[in-house]
Design an enzyme around this catalytic site. Structure first.
Site, PDB file in Angstrom:
ATOM      1  N   TRP A 196       0.877  -1.170   0.000  1.00  0.00           N
ATOM      2  CA  TRP A 196       0.000   0.000   0.000  1.00  0.00           C
ATOM      3  C   TRP A 196       0.913   1.218   0.000  1.00  0.00           C
ATOM      4  O   TRP A 196       1.665   1.444   0.941  1.00  0.00           O
ATOM      5  CB  TRP A 196      -0.895  -0.027   1.232  1.00  0.00           C
ATOM      6  CG  TRP A 196      -2.017   0.947   1.221  1.00  0.00           C
ATOM      7  CD1 TRP A 196      -2.842   1.259   0.182  1.00  0.00           C
ATOM      8  CD2 TRP A 196      -2.473   1.734   2.327  1.00  0.00           C
ATOM      9  NE1 TRP A 196      -3.783   2.178   0.562  1.00  0.00           N
ATOM     10  CE2 TRP A 196      -3.581   2.491   1.875  1.00  0.00           C
ATOM     11  CE3 TRP A 196      -2.065   1.866   3.654  1.00  0.00           C
ATOM     12  CZ2 TRP A 196      -4.268   3.371   2.703  1.00  0.00           C
ATOM     13  CZ3 TRP A 196      -2.756   2.742   4.479  1.00  0.00           C
ATOM     14  CH2 TRP A 196      -3.845   3.484   4.007  1.00  0.00           C
ATOM     15  N   GLY A 211       5.061  -1.324   7.352  1.00  0.00           N
ATOM     16  CA  GLY A 211       5.341  -0.283   8.334  1.00  0.00           C
ATOM     17  C   GLY A 211       6.036   0.903   7.693  1.00  0.00           C
ATOM     18  O   GLY A 211       6.061   1.046   6.464  1.00  0.00           O
ATOM     19  N   GLU A 240     -21.556   6.491  12.214  1.00  0.00           N
ATOM     20  CA  GLU A 240     -21.110   5.238  11.620  1.00  0.00           C
ATOM     21  C   GLU A 240     -21.797   4.987  10.278  1.00  0.00           C
ATOM     22  O   GLU A 240     -21.159   4.509   9.324  1.00  0.00           O
ATOM     23  CB  GLU A 240     -21.377   4.073  12.579  1.00  0.00           C
ATOM     24  CG  GLU A 240     -21.028   2.700  12.043  1.00  0.00           C
ATOM     25  CD  GLU A 240     -19.553   2.527  11.720  1.00  0.00           C
ATOM     26  OE1 GLU A 240     -19.219   1.535  11.052  1.00  0.00           O
ATOM     27  OE2 GLU A 240     -18.742   3.384  12.129  1.00  0.00           O
ATOM     28  N   LYS A 252     -19.801   4.591   6.721  1.00  0.00           N
ATOM     29  CA  LYS A 252     -19.890   3.443   5.823  1.00  0.00           C
ATOM     30  C   LYS A 252     -20.127   3.887   4.390  1.00  0.00           C
ATOM     31  O   LYS A 252     -19.519   3.376   3.453  1.00  0.00           O
ATOM     32  CB  LYS A 252     -21.018   2.497   6.268  1.00  0.00           C
ATOM     33  CG  LYS A 252     -20.664   1.659   7.465  1.00  0.00           C
ATOM     34  CD  LYS A 252     -19.572   0.647   7.124  1.00  0.00           C
ATOM     35  CE  LYS A 252     -18.782   0.250   8.353  1.00  0.00           C
ATOM     36  NZ  LYS A 252     -17.817   1.242   8.804  1.00  0.00           N
ATOM     37  N   GLU A 270     -16.906   5.416   3.096  1.00  0.00           N
ATOM     38  CA  GLU A 270     -15.822   4.450   2.892  1.00  0.00           C
ATOM     39  C   GLU A 270     -15.960   3.672   1.599  1.00  0.00           C
ATOM     40  O   GLU A 270     -14.994   3.530   0.854  1.00  0.00           O
ATOM     41  CB  GLU A 270     -15.806   3.439   4.052  1.00  0.00           C
ATOM     42  CG  GLU A 270     -15.185   3.934   5.335  1.00  0.00           C
ATOM     43  CD  GLU A 270     -15.214   2.870   6.409  1.00  0.00           C
ATOM     44  OE1 GLU A 270     -14.200   2.727   7.114  1.00  0.00           O
ATOM     45  OE2 GLU A 270     -16.237   2.167   6.536  1.00  0.00           O
ATOM     46  N   HIS A 282     -27.478  25.044  14.274  1.00  0.00           N
ATOM     47  CA  HIS A 282     -26.227  25.782  14.458  1.00  0.00           C
ATOM     48  C   HIS A 282     -25.335  25.646  13.231  1.00  0.00           C
ATOM     49  O   HIS A 282     -24.120  25.520  13.348  1.00  0.00           O
ATOM     50  CB  HIS A 282     -25.503  25.290  15.713  1.00  0.00           C
ATOM     51  CG  HIS A 282     -26.283  25.498  16.963  1.00  0.00           C
ATOM     52  ND1 HIS A 282     -26.342  26.707  17.618  1.00  0.00           N
ATOM     53  CD2 HIS A 282     -27.079  24.658  17.661  1.00  0.00           C
ATOM     54  CE1 HIS A 282     -27.123  26.596  18.682  1.00  0.00           C
ATOM     55  NE2 HIS A 282     -27.586  25.359  18.731  1.00  0.00           N
ATOM     56  N   LYS A 308      -7.542  -2.304   5.681  1.00  0.00           N
ATOM     57  CA  LYS A 308      -8.278  -2.904   6.785  1.00  0.00           C
ATOM     58  C   LYS A 308      -7.673  -2.541   8.132  1.00  0.00           C
ATOM     59  O   LYS A 308      -8.378  -2.167   9.055  1.00  0.00           O
ATOM     60  CB  LYS A 308      -8.303  -4.430   6.615  1.00  0.00           C
ATOM     61  CG  LYS A 308      -9.111  -5.161   7.676  1.00  0.00           C
ATOM     62  CD  LYS A 308     -10.580  -4.783   7.621  1.00  0.00           C
ATOM     63  CE  LYS A 308     -11.406  -5.544   8.635  1.00  0.00           C
ATOM     64  NZ  LYS A 308     -12.800  -5.099   8.644  1.00  0.00           N
TER      65      LYS A 308
END
Length: 687
Positions: free
Chosen positions: A116, A144, A558, A562, A565, A581, A682
Site C-alpha cells: 500500500w 510499516g 457510523e 460506511k 468508505e 447551528h 483494513k
C-alpha cells in the site's frame, strides 16, 4: 495496509509451480487489507553452483560477472496493480526464461508482499521485495514505516550504494549488505550469521515494521522480526493433524523433520494450511534454519540478544470464514452474518440474569473506583464506544469521556492513574490506538482492551480485556465487528454496574434484550430489498446527511462513515441537536437527509427536527420504530424505514444495519469495489 507472506518447506518435496501458487494464494488472502502492487521472490535453482560461479545473471551488462555466493541469484518479480497482474507477468517471464516449473525443491524459502503506497507511487520499482542491489544479495519485504530512512539513505549513498526506488524500505536490504560486507572485510574466511546481520540492521532502524529477510548468502533460511506491525508464524509438521490447544515450544526447535512454515501479516492467510501459530512479539528475531525455528529477543541496551522459547497457540478459525460462500462480496456476507456473530459474542457470557466476563472479573473493583472511564479508538471503533457511552454512564455512575487516539496523542491529553482507559480496535493493531495505549500505560492508567483479534498487540499489552469474538472480518468496511463491539461494551457496563441494587430491574431487562437481539437482527436483514430500492433512488446524489442524537448519534456517524468508505460518496453524520447551528443552511429539496427517530428519550426531539426539515422541503428518509410511520411522516410526506424496537441502549445495533445495507447497495450500483475501497486499508498500522 501492506501484507507479508512467506513459505518455507523443509524435507518436503515441492515443485516450483506449487511454491509459486502457495505464495500467490497467500497474497490473495491478504488482498482485503488494501494494496496497490505486489511481488514475490523465489530461488532459480535448487542446488549450489559448482565452483562458486554461474552463468545465471540479472542482466546483460553483468553477463561476464559472477554472483558473490555459490548459487544462482534469486528471482524477483514485481508488478503494480492487482495480484492477478503479478501472476500473469510471472508466468510470462518464467516462459521467456524457460524456467522449469516442475523442478522439485526439498528445501526452499519464498517471500511475497502486497504494498500500500506510502513512499513512492505504485510501480514495480517501488514494490516489494526490495533488494540490496545487483545479484539480490539481500531481499526484504516490509510492513510499516522507517522514520529515519532519509538519514540511513544519505549514509549508504556516501558508501557507494545506488538507490532505485522511492521507498523507505530500500534502505533495509542495502543496510544488510553494508553490514555483511563490513563483517567480511579483510578476512574472507570470517562468517557472520544471518541473525547477526539482521540484528545489526534493526539496531539502526527507527519506526514501525514487520520484516522478512531472504539472502542467497544464507540459502534456505528466513529471518522475521517486528516492532509495532503484526507478524505471525504458522507451523505444519508431521504431527499437523494431531491438534491440541497449545504446543510445546521445543517443537519449534526440532530440525531435520519434514515441516512447512509460514510467515504472514494475518491469520486469514495461514488458516488453510495450519491451525498452529505463533504471534511474534515486538523486538523478537525469528530465524528459520535447517528446519529449526530459533527466537532471539533484541534489546538495545545489550550487545547480544537473549534466546527465548515460545509455545504455539491454536487458531480458533475455520477456512469457511475466509470464503464468500454464496454471497457476492465479503461485506455483504459479513452484514448478513451478524445474527451469528452476535450469538458467538454473547456465548458463555450471559447466565440467567447475570453477565460473566472472565477477562475483566479481577479488575472490576478497580474500574468501579475509577475517577473516570476514557474510551479511546479510531473510526468505526470510536463510534462503537460512543454508542455504548450513555449506558455505561447510567449503570456505573462514572464519568465517561471519548478520545480519538490520534488527537489524544497530538494534545498529550491528561491521563491519570485513577483513570480506566478502554481501547477499542477491531484488528488490535491500529497504530494510533497502540501509541495511545503506550501513552496511557506510561501514565499509570488501568488499560482495558476490546478487540476482535486474539494475540494482537492490543490484547497482549493491555492489563485486561474482552475478546469480541465476531469472527474473521475480511471486508475493509467493518460491519459485524461494530455491532459486536457495542454488545461487548454493553455487557461490560452491565458487569461494572452489577453492584448497584437500584439498577437491578434495568439490568435484567437489558439482559433479556440481549438474548433476543440476534433474532431481531435477523428480522432487520429482511429489509434488504427495500434498502436496495432506496439506494437506487440515491445513486445520483452527491451528498448525504444523517441526523441522530442520544444513543443514535453514533449510528449517524457510523452510517455516514460506511457510505463514505465504500460508496465513495460525501456523507456526514451529525448531532441533530446541532442542526440549527449551521447544518440547516444546507437543506433543500435535492439534498437527501436520513433522520434516525426510533423510540427513546430523544424521540419527541427528533419529531421536531423532522418537522423543521419538512418545512424547508428537505428530501427526507426517516428511520423509525415499527408502527410509527404516520407519527414521523404524516400523509406519507417522506420515505420511511421501519425497524423493530428493542431496549434503547441496544437500538444502535438494530439501526445501523439498514445503513450498512444502504452503503453496500450504493457501492454496487455505483460500480465500485465493495471489499477494497479506494485508498483504504483494513488495519491502519502506520501513521
Amino acid at each position: 495496509m501492506c501484507g507479508i507472506f512467506a513459505y518455507l518447506n523443509y524435507n518436503v518435496a515441492r515443485e516450483r509451480r506449487y511454491i509459486l501458487e502457495v505464495l500467490f494464494n497467500g497474497l490473495r488472502r491478504l488482498e482485503y487489507r488494501g494494496y496497490d502492487s505486489s511481488g514475490v521472490a523465489i530461488d532459480s535453482d535448487p542446488a549450489p553452483l559448482k565452483g562458486g560461479s554461474a552463468d545465471v545473471v540479472l542482466d546483460e551488462d553483468a553477463a561476464t560477472s559472477r554472483p558473490p555466493y555459490n548459487s544462482p541469484p534469486p528471482l524477483m518479480f514485481r508488478q503494480a496493480g492487482k495480484i492477478e497482474s503479478l501472476v500473469g507477468s510471472v508466468y510470462t517471464e518464467v516462459d521467456a526464461m524457460d524456467l522449469n516449473l516442475e523442478e522439485s525443491f526439498f528445501v526452499h524459502a519464498g517471500i511475497a508482499h502486497t504494498r500500500w503506497a506510502t513512499h513512492g507511487v505504485p510501480a514495480p520499482r517501488n514494490s516489494h521485495p526490495q533488494t540490496s542491489g545487483e545479484y539480490n544479495e539481500f531481499l526484504v519485504v516490509h510492513n510499516g514505516i522507517i522514520t529515519n530512512y532519509e538519514v540511513l539513505k544519505e549514509t549508504l549513498i556516501r558508501h557507494g550504494f545506488i538507490f532505485e526506488s522511492d521507498t523507505d524500505t530500500e534502505v533495509i536490504p542495502k543496510l544488510a549488505k553494508f553490514v555483511f560486507d563490513k563483517a567480511h572485510d579483510g578476512d574472507g574466511d570470517q562468517m557472520v550469521t544471518f541473525s547477526q546481520v539482521v540484528i545489526e540492521v534493526i539496531r539502526q532502524l527507527e519506526g514501525a515494521y514487520a520484516l522478512i529477510f531472504k539472502s542467497p548468502h544464507y540459502p534456505n533460511e528466513l529471518i522475521a522480526c517486528k516492532r509495532g506491525s503484526t507478524l505471525l508464524l504458522g507451523d505444519v509438521n508431521e504431527d499437523a493433524k494431531n491438534y491440541t490447544p497449545f504446543h510445546d515450544a521445543t517443537s519449534l526447535a526440532e530440525n531435520r523433520k519434514p515441516k512447512e512454515l509460514f510467515f504472514s501479516s494475518d491469520l486469514c492467510a495461514i488458516v488453510e494450511h495450519t491451525k498452529k501459530y505463533l504471534a511474534i512479539e515486538d523486538d523478537e528475531v525469528v530465524h528459520i534454519k535447517d528446519g529449526s525455528v530459533s527466537i532471539l529477543k533484541f534489546d538495545y541496551g545489550k550487545e547480544k540478544p537473549a534466546s527465548v522459547q515460545r509455545a504455539l497457540s491454536f487458531l480458533e478459525m475455520e477456512v469457511e470464514q475466509i470464503k464468500k460462500g454464496n454471497y457476492d462480496h465479503f461485506m455483504q456476507k459479513e452484514i448478513h452474518e451478524q445474527p451469528h456473530s452476535l450469538t458467538t459474542t454473547m456465548r458463555g457470557r450471559l447466565k440467567d440474569k447475570s453477565v460473566i466476563l472472565g477477562g475483566l472479573k479481577d479488575h472490576l473493583k478497580t474500574i468501579r473506583h475509577s475517577r473516570r472511564v476514557v474510551f479511546i479508538g479510531c473510526g468505526t471503533s470510536y463510534n462503537a464506544a460512543l454508542a455504548a457511552r450513555p449506558f455505561l454512564e447510567e449503570l456505573s455512575g462514572i464519568p465517561v469521556t471519548m478520545e480519538i487516539a490520534s488527537d489524544l496523542l497530538d494534545r498529550e491529553g491528561p491521563i491519570y492513574r485513577e483513570d480506566t482507559a478502554v481501547f477499542v480496535s477491531q484488528s488490535g493493531e491500529t497504530a494510533d490506538t497502540l501509541l495511545a495505549l503506550d501513552y496511557a500505560l506510561e501514565n499509570g492508567a488501568l488499560c482495558v482492551g476490546i478487540t476482535n483479534t486474539v494475540g494482537s498487540a492490543l490484547a497482549r499489552k493491555t492489563h485486561c480485556g474482552v475478546h469480541i469474538n465476531a469472527g474473521c472480518e475480511i471486508g475493509v468496511a467493518s460491519t459485524k465487528a461494530y455491532t459486536s463491539q457495542i454488545v461487548v461494551m454493553t455487557m461490560m457496563a452491565l458487569a461494572i454496574g452489577d453492584d448497584r441494587i437500584s439498577n437491578q430491574a434495568r439490568r435484567e431487562s437489558i439482559i433479556d434484550g440481549l438474548y433476543k437481539l440476534p433474532s431481531v437482527v435477523g428480522e432487520v436483514l429482511k429489509l434488504d430489498g427495500q434498502i436496495n430500492d432506496l439506494a437506487k433512488s440515491l445513486i445520483d446524489a452527491q451528498s448525504l446527511l444523517v441526523f441522530g442524537r442520544g444513543y443514535n448519534y453514533a449510528t449517524a456517524l457510523e452510517g455516514a462513515l460506511k457510505v463514505k468508505e465504500v460508496a465513495l460518496m460525501h456523507s456526514e453524520g451529525m448531532l441533530a441537536g446541532e442542526m440549527k447551528h449551521g447544518p440547516l443552511a444546507l437543506v433543500d429539496e435535492t439534498l437527501p437527509i436520513i433522520v434516525i427517530a426510533t423510540r427513546d428519550s430523544c424521540f419527541s426531539k427528533q419529531q421536531s427536527v423532522i418537522q423543521q426539515l419538512r418545512a424547508r422541503k428537505g428530501r427526507l428518509v426517516v428511520m423509525c420504530s415499527e408502527g410509527d410511520a404516520s407519527l414521523v411522516c404524516p400523509g406519507g410526506s417522506c420515505r420511511v424505514i421501519e425497524v423493530p424496537q428493542v431496549a434503547d441502549c441496544l437500538q444502535p445495533v438494530i439501526n445501523i444495519i439498514p445503513l450498512q445495507l444502504l452503503a453496500y447497495h450504493l457501492t454496487v450500483l455505483r460500480g465500485f469495489d465493495v471489499d477494497q475501497p479506494r485508498n483504504l486499508a483494513k488495519s491502519v498500522t502506520t501513521l
